[in-house]
Design a protein around this motif. Structure first.
Motif, PDB file in Angstrom:
ATOM      1  N   LEU A 423      68.337   7.411  54.216  1.00  0.00           N
ATOM      2  CA  LEU A 423      66.987   7.098  54.677  1.00  0.00           C
ATOM      3  C   LEU A 423      65.933   7.520  53.660  1.00  0.00           C
ATOM      4  O   LEU A 423      64.926   6.827  53.483  1.00  0.00           O
ATOM      5  N   LEU A 424      66.133   8.655  52.987  1.00  0.00           N
ATOM      6  CA  LEU A 424      65.166   9.074  51.982  1.00  0.00           C
ATOM      7  C   LEU A 424      65.164   8.109  50.804  1.00  0.00           C
ATOM      8  O   LEU A 424      64.094   7.772  50.263  1.00  0.00           O
ATOM      9  N   THR A 425      66.342   7.647  50.394  1.00  0.00           N
ATOM     10  CA  THR A 425      66.399   6.681  49.304  1.00  0.00           C
ATOM     11  C   THR A 425      65.643   5.403  49.660  1.00  0.00           C
ATOM     12  O   THR A 425      64.869   4.865  48.851  1.00  0.00           O
ATOM     13  N   LEU A 426      65.833   4.904  50.890  1.00  0.00           N
ATOM     14  CA  LEU A 426      65.119   3.714  51.333  1.00  0.00           C
ATOM     15  C   LEU A 426      63.617   3.971  51.422  1.00  0.00           C
ATOM     16  O   LEU A 426      62.798   3.120  51.061  1.00  0.00           O
ATOM     17  N   HIS A 427      63.248   5.146  51.901  1.00  0.00           N
ATOM     18  CA  HIS A 427      61.824   5.493  52.024  1.00  0.00           C
ATOM     19  C   HIS A 427      61.136   5.488  50.668  1.00  0.00           C
ATOM     20  O   HIS A 427      60.043   4.926  50.515  1.00  0.00           O
ATOM     21  N   LEU A 428      61.763   6.080  49.680  1.00  0.00           N
ATOM     22  CA  LEU A 428      61.173   6.106  48.344  1.00  0.00           C
ATOM     23  C   LEU A 428      61.107   4.706  47.741  1.00  0.00           C
ATOM     24  O   LEU A 428      60.144   4.372  47.039  1.00  0.00           O
ATOM     25  N   ALA A 432      57.734   2.805  46.566  1.00  0.00           N
ATOM     26  CA  ALA A 432      57.622   2.333  45.190  1.00  0.00           C
ATOM     27  C   ALA A 432      57.280   0.852  45.155  1.00  0.00           C
ATOM     28  O   ALA A 432      56.516   0.391  44.294  1.00  0.00           O
ATOM     29  N   ALA A 433      57.829   0.070  46.098  1.00  0.00           N
ATOM     30  CA  ALA A 433      57.516  -1.362  46.148  1.00  0.00           C
ATOM     31  C   ALA A 433      56.046  -1.591  46.464  1.00  0.00           C
ATOM     32  O   ALA A 433      55.464  -2.607  46.066  1.00  0.00           O
ATOM     33  N   GLY A 434      55.434  -0.651  47.172  1.00  0.00           N
ATOM     34  CA  GLY A 434      54.013  -0.753  47.471  1.00  0.00           C
ATOM     35  C   GLY A 434      53.120  -0.148  46.414  1.00  0.00           C
ATOM     36  O   GLY A 434      51.899  -0.078  46.606  1.00  0.00           O
ATOM     37  N   GLY A 435      53.705   0.301  45.304  1.00  0.00           N
ATOM     38  CA  GLY A 435      52.923   0.859  44.214  1.00  0.00           C
ATOM     39  C   GLY A 435      52.576   2.319  44.376  1.00  0.00           C
ATOM     40  O   GLY A 435      51.743   2.842  43.618  1.00  0.00           O
ATOM     41  N   GLU A 436      53.198   3.019  45.336  1.00  0.00           N
ATOM     42  CA  GLU A 436      52.891   4.423  45.573  1.00  0.00           C
ATOM     43  C   GLU A 436      53.855   5.303  44.791  1.00  0.00           C
ATOM     44  O   GLU A 436      55.074   5.186  44.945  1.00  0.00           O
ATOM     45  N   ALA A 437      53.332   6.185  43.959  1.00  0.00           N
ATOM     46  CA  ALA A 437      54.178   7.065  43.161  1.00  0.00           C
ATOM     47  C   ALA A 437      54.642   8.254  43.992  1.00  0.00           C
ATOM     48  O   ALA A 437      53.892   8.768  44.827  1.00  0.00           O
ATOM     49  N   PRO A 438      55.874   8.713  43.791  1.00  0.00           N
ATOM     50  CA  PRO A 438      56.347   9.890  44.520  1.00  0.00           C
ATOM     51  C   PRO A 438      55.532  11.120  44.158  1.00  0.00           C
ATOM     52  O   PRO A 438      55.015  11.254  43.038  1.00  0.00           O
ATOM     53  N   GLY A 439      55.404  12.029  45.099  1.00  0.00           N
ATOM     54  CA  GLY A 439      54.645  13.247  44.892  1.00  0.00           C
ATOM     55  C   GLY A 439      55.535  14.474  44.907  1.00  0.00           C
ATOM     56  O   GLY A 439      56.769  14.394  44.916  1.00  0.00           O
ATOM     57  N   LEU A 440      54.887  15.635  44.937  1.00  0.00           N
ATOM     58  CA  LEU A 440      55.612  16.898  44.881  1.00  0.00           C
ATOM     59  C   LEU A 440      56.516  17.083  46.089  1.00  0.00           C
ATOM     60  O   LEU A 440      57.661  17.526  45.958  1.00  0.00           O
ATOM     61  N   GLU A 441      56.042  16.726  47.277  1.00  0.00           N
ATOM     62  CA  GLU A 441      56.887  16.880  48.457  1.00  0.00           C
ATOM     63  C   GLU A 441      58.106  15.978  48.381  1.00  0.00           C
ATOM     64  O   GLU A 441      59.206  16.356  48.815  1.00  0.00           O
ATOM     65  N   ASP A 442      57.964  14.778  47.828  1.00  0.00           N
ATOM     66  CA  ASP A 442      59.116  13.891  47.654  1.00  0.00           C
ATOM     67  C   ASP A 442      60.157  14.538  46.749  1.00  0.00           C
ATOM     68  O   ASP A 442      61.361  14.461  47.020  1.00  0.00           O
TER      69      ASP A 442
END
Length: 466
Positions: A423-428, A432-442
């Motif tokens: 689920l975390l892999t799918l969430h990231l 990413a498909a929406g252009g949102e970069a992962p953050g520190l909590e990710d």
């Protein structure tokens, strides 16, 4: 009086492995300049360098025979040892009939490097062995989810830890960015300084000790200079020489730190805790999680922090992240670090419990499941005296699961772990498909699910809910 040498670092079973990075070699005078100047005590110059360990003798050469099976998986780059991750599971090997092994062309044939979306259908059998078996497919996909998390974690770590400046050299020049400090710690003031080397420049922080502060313990300062880079430990990169900045509001040489702090945890609590914005409890848990990671590294080196003071817990913006999200926590009070005395396995547990109580003080008890779990952990810390690694595991479970509803129900924690990794892999991927970069909590969540085992999850739940 002679001082004990910093102990050799040994990692316990709960400690994550980190990539070996070189420590800076020009820190011989840093310890002396971290000591505040006082009229009653002249400055001395001490060496922080440690004797290199002798190299092991070379292994005897072996003659390798032709293998009769082809591995079905190669380690991704960067490798687990380089990325600071646990070894990834092998997916097995595919036996090859000797009659099928032809000449040189067949010998040069190699299996695909990894299982990806572009892997041809004809080669899927190398990974799955039997696509008609749901169990076999599930096993391989679970291992691939773990590989993906390890790769994401390694790339995010390279972003957050990247751009570290090398040691200072005589050819560097310096510029003071601000005449007022950017952060006021309990033992030092921090000023932003630019170090220029030709076309390259780095923004560093000059750590100016306060003359009214207590005398720091030299053993802890020497330990700081010997530690490999760590995300939650203040890093040093040399000295700002005396006279390098004519307008400097201090005298003498001072140490330069890699990370530029913005404020302290005490200031954050006074500013944010009073108005209690949305997400305050979660941000507090993430800060405590980073602090437990820093204390875990100290405990692995046989060291302990004599007094945990929020004014010496520095907060900085993580590299490669936007302004939103939790800050990066840095443990900077190495002047209060001492050799760990024999005793319970968790020398920092009572102090962490008091700090957690201070963070949760303004919050109404049992307001959210996370707040309730933190209240439970605050009560358990002085009683159970867990190590920093065990405390870190409990905080990870409170932030990302498993929750107390699974404890004692006989639910296989290994199955929960596989589901959460997927689920975390799918969430990231969706973000990413929406252009949102992962953050520190990710990144911290990837680190947790990549390192966790069924046994470590069980220990975390037992600490929290038994």
């Amino acid at each position: 009086m002679s001082r004990p040498d910093p102990p050799t670092e040994t990692l316990g079973p709960d400690d994550p492995t980190w990539s070996a990075q070189p420590t800076y070699s020009n820190l011989g005078e840093v310890r002396a300049h971290l000591l505040p100047s006082k009229a009653c005590r002249p400055r001395t110059t001490g060496s922080l360098s440690t004797d290199p360990q002798p190299l092991p003798p070379p292994l005897p050469k072996k003659t390798l025979a032709r293998a009769h099976s082809l591995p079905t998986h190669k380690t991704l780059v960067p490798s687990p040892a380089q990325a600071g991750q646990p070894q990834r599971p092998l997916l097995g090997s595919l036996s090859v009939d000797k009659s099928l092994v032809g000449g040189d062309e067949a010998g040069r044939t190699s299996p695909p490097a990894e299982l990806t979306f572009s892997t041809p259908d004809a080669e899927l059998g190398r990974f799955f062995h039997d696509l008609r078996s749901p169990e076999a497919v599930h096993t391989v996909l679970a291992a691939r989810h773990l590989e993906g998390l390890c790769t994401i974690h390694a790339r995010l770590r390279a972003r957050f830890m990247g751009g570290r400046p090398g040691p200072c050299s005589p050819g560097h020049s310096f510029r003071l960015l601000d005449s007022s400090p950017c952060a006021d710690g309990g033992d030092a003031l921090y000023y932003r300084v630019v170090r220029v080397d030709g076309e390259a420049w780095h923004t560093l922080a000059a750590k100016v000790p306060k003359t009214e502060a207590e005398d720091p313990n030299p053993w802890g300062l020497e330990l700081q200079a010997s530690l490999a880079p760590h995300f939650n430990l203040q890093g040093l990169c040399g000295l700002l020489p005396q006279g390098a900045l004519t307008a400097a509001p201090w005298r003498g040489s001072v140490a330069l730190t890699v990370e530029v702090p913005e404020r302290t945890a005490a200031q954050w609590l006074a500013e944010v805790g009073a108005r209690r914005p949305a997400g305050f409890v979660r941000d507090a848990a993430l800060l405590l999680l980073q602090l437990s990671a820093a204390l875990q590294r100290l405990e692995a080196r046989g060291a302990a922090l004599a007094e945990l003071r929020p004014e010496n817990l520095l907060l900085a913006a993580p590299r490669g992240c936007t302004g939103a999200g939790p800050p990066r926590l840095l443990l900077a009070d190495f002047g209060r670090v001492r050799p760990r005395a024999p005793g319970p396995p968790g020398p920092h547990a009572p102090q962490l419990g008091r700090l957690l109580r201070a963070l949760l003080g303004p919050a109404p008890p049992l307001a959210t499941p996370l707040a309730a779990g933190l209240e439970r952990l605050a009560a358990q810390l002085p009683r159970a005296r867990p190590s920093a690694a065990q405390t870190r595991g409990a905080l990870q479970a409170l932030l990302w699961g498993p929750g107390p509803e699974l404890h004692g129900l006989g639910v296989p924690l290994g199955s929960w772990l596989q589901v959460r990794r997927a689920l975390l892999t799918l969430h990231l991927a969706e973000r990413a498909a929406g252009g949102e970069a992962p953050g520190l909590e990710d990144w911290l969540a990837c680190e947790y699910l990549a390192e966790a085992t069924e046994a470590s999850l069980g220990r975390a739940l037992a600490l929290l809910w038994d």
